[in-house]
Design an enzyme around this catalytic site. Structure first.
Site, mmCIF file in Angstrom:
data_model
loop_
_atom_site.group_PDB
_atom_site.id
_atom_site.type_symbol
_atom_site.label_atom_id
_atom_site.label_comp_id
_atom_site.label_asym_id
_atom_site.label_seq_id
_atom_site.Cartn_x
_atom_site.Cartn_y
_atom_site.Cartn_z
ATOM 1 N N GLU A 51 0.858 -1.181 0.000
ATOM 2 C CA GLU A 51 0.000 0.000 0.000
ATOM 3 C C GLU A 51 0.896 1.234 0.000
ATOM 4 O O GLU A 51 1.799 1.351 0.839
ATOM 5 C CB GLU A 51 -0.904 0.000 1.245
ATOM 6 C CG GLU A 51 -1.872 1.167 1.308
ATOM 7 C CD GLU A 51 -2.632 1.251 2.628
ATOM 8 O OE1 GLU A 51 -2.684 0.270 3.381
ATOM 9 O OE2 GLU A 51 -3.132 2.361 2.927
ATOM 10 N N ASP A 62 -4.473 10.685 9.340
ATOM 11 C CA ASP A 62 -3.147 10.190 9.708
ATOM 12 C C ASP A 62 -2.631 10.742 11.024
ATOM 13 O O ASP A 62 -2.827 11.922 11.328
ATOM 14 C CB ASP A 62 -2.158 10.500 8.579
ATOM 15 C CG ASP A 62 -2.343 9.519 7.435
ATOM 16 O OD1 ASP A 62 -2.534 9.937 6.291
ATOM 17 O OD2 ASP A 62 -2.354 8.301 7.737
ATOM 18 N N TYR A 176 -11.104 -3.487 4.438
ATOM 19 C CA TYR A 176 -10.154 -2.845 5.357
ATOM 20 C C TYR A 176 -10.871 -2.637 6.690
ATOM 21 O O TYR A 176 -11.763 -1.787 6.793
ATOM 22 C CB TYR A 176 -9.685 -1.509 4.792
ATOM 23 C CG TYR A 176 -8.474 -0.926 5.486
ATOM 24 C CD1 TYR A 176 -8.426 -0.753 6.867
ATOM 25 C CD2 TYR A 176 -7.366 -0.537 4.755
ATOM 26 C CE1 TYR A 176 -7.326 -0.226 7.497
ATOM 27 C CE2 TYR A 176 -6.235 0.001 5.367
ATOM 28 C CZ TYR A 176 -6.238 0.141 6.750
ATOM 29 O OH TYR A 176 -5.119 0.687 7.378
HETATM 30 O O1 LIG Z 1 -0.328 3.484 10.448
HETATM 31 P P1 LIG Z 1 -1.118 2.349 10.994
HETATM 32 O O2 LIG Z 1 -1.681 2.655 12.384
HETATM 33 O O3 LIG Z 1 -0.364 1.017 10.915
HETATM 34 O O4 LIG Z 1 -2.428 2.173 10.046
HETATM 35 C C1 LIG Z 1 -2.296 1.751 8.650
HETATM 36 C C2 LIG Z 1 -2.343 2.995 7.845
HETATM 37 O O5 LIG Z 1 -1.129 3.659 8.082
HETATM 38 C C3 LIG Z 1 -2.515 2.923 6.322
HETATM 39 O O6 LIG Z 1 -3.336 1.873 5.901
HETATM 40 C C4 LIG Z 1 -3.065 4.276 6.019
HETATM 41 C C5 LIG Z 1 -2.287 5.390 5.980
HETATM 42 N N1 LIG Z 1 -3.101 6.495 5.878
HETATM 43 C C6 LIG Z 1 -4.405 6.107 5.877
HETATM 44 C C7 LIG Z 1 -5.583 6.853 5.844
HETATM 45 C C8 LIG Z 1 -6.809 6.163 5.926
HETATM 46 C C9 LIG Z 1 -6.809 4.766 5.996
HETATM 47 C C10 LIG Z 1 -5.614 4.001 6.019
HETATM 48 C C11 LIG Z 1 -4.425 4.692 5.996
#
Ligand SMILES: O=P(O)(O)OC[C@@H](O)[C@@H](O)c1c[nH]c2ccccc12
Length: 267
Positions: A51, A62, A176
């Site tokens: 991803e 974020d 997701y």
């Molecule tokens: O950072 P984490 O807590 O491991 O979560 C995954 C996430 O970073 C990635 O899937 C993602 C980054 N930015 C996002 C914004 C919305 C959904 C998902 C995301």
């Protein structure tokens, strides 16, 4: 090819008894000239799908780790176009499916039809667009369907059950499962009820369910993997990559392996 590549990659992992591991990295963090190498490194570690985040000025979902990575990527001149150019250039030399995580604003400036074409040329197999809810997804679904790009939908613990079922019925590639109520960011533990939440989503979803947000160690990978089909790990991977801790990344990715079958990452 997009949806099929994602479906096949997940089926391969799950059929051999492993769980999926989807690392997220911020494209351009560490310089765009390292992006192809970062993707192939994650592929060799055994990532099921990679991803890729695109830096954006207002990353509302974020937490600090990814916000800071976005600032570094923007400072190094990373744009959507530049990322797609790098992906297109490296297309023949990678096998792992690519999912782009981008806010809708960065798509809007191209128009969804043009953007979908650019994704196909770059070898992008799926999209996560966190700020396009079910009610507005007809903005993007016709063009993405026409170009066979999977639109991965997100469910959250606060979604009513009916909405969870609707999201699960529509998602492509994987569902997701956002595991927390807040923003992205490595966490030490999960709230009680996470197992029931994941089991509920699994009961609604014919598509693999992957848990994301907060996953930061092999224990999380194993525990969450007991109730769904794998995990997405962003902030922890972003931090380890920024710190050059490649062995720790490999160990974390490998913690989703349960079968004895040899894979690319064992070579
Ligand atoms: O950072 P984490 O807590 O491991 O979560 C995954 C996430 O970073 C990635 O899937 C993602 C980054 N930015 C996002 C914004 C919305 C959904 C998902 C995301």
């Amino acid at each position: 090819m997009g949806k099929k590549r994602i479906d096949e990659a997940l089926a391969r992992v799950l059929e051999r008894g492993d769980k999926a591991f989807v690392p997220y990295i911020m494209a351009g963090d560490g310089g765009l000239d390292n992006l192809h190498g970062q993707i192939t490194f994650l592929e060799k570690c055994g990532a099921t799908i990679v991803e890729l985040g695109i830096p954006f000025s207002d990353p509302v979902a974020d937490g600090p780790t990814i916000q800071e990575a976005g600032i570094r990527a923007l400072a190094s001149g990373t744009t959507m176009q530049a990322v797609l150019d790098v992906l297109k250039e490296g297309k023949a030399d990678r096998h792992v499916p690519i999912v782009i995580m981008t806010y809708f604003n960065l798509i809007y400036s191209y128009g969804i039809e043009k953007f979908a074409q650019m994704c196909v040329e770059a070898g992008v197999d799926g999209l996560i667009i966190p700020d396009v809810p079910l009610e507005e997804e007809e903005l993007v679904t016709p063009a993405l369907s026409e170009h066979d790009i999977a639109l991965i939908r997100l469910a959250s613990p606060t979604s009513p059950r009916g909405r969870m079922a609707e999201i699960a019925s529509r998602t492509e590639g994987f569902l997701y499962a956002v595991t927390v109520k807040g923003t992205t960011g490595a966490r030490t533990d999960y709230e009680a009820g996470i197992a029931d939440y994941l089991k509920t989503l699994k009961s609604f979803s014919a598509t693999p369910v992957l848990a994301g947000f907060g996953v930061s160690n092999p224990q999380h990978v194993k525990e969450l993997g007991e109730h769904c089909d794998g995990v997405i790990v962003g902030s922890k991977i972003v931090q380890l990559l920024a710190d050059g801790k490649h062995e720790e990344i490999k160990t974390l990715v490998q913690s989703s392996r349960f079968s004895e079958e040899k894979t690319l990452s064992d070579l």
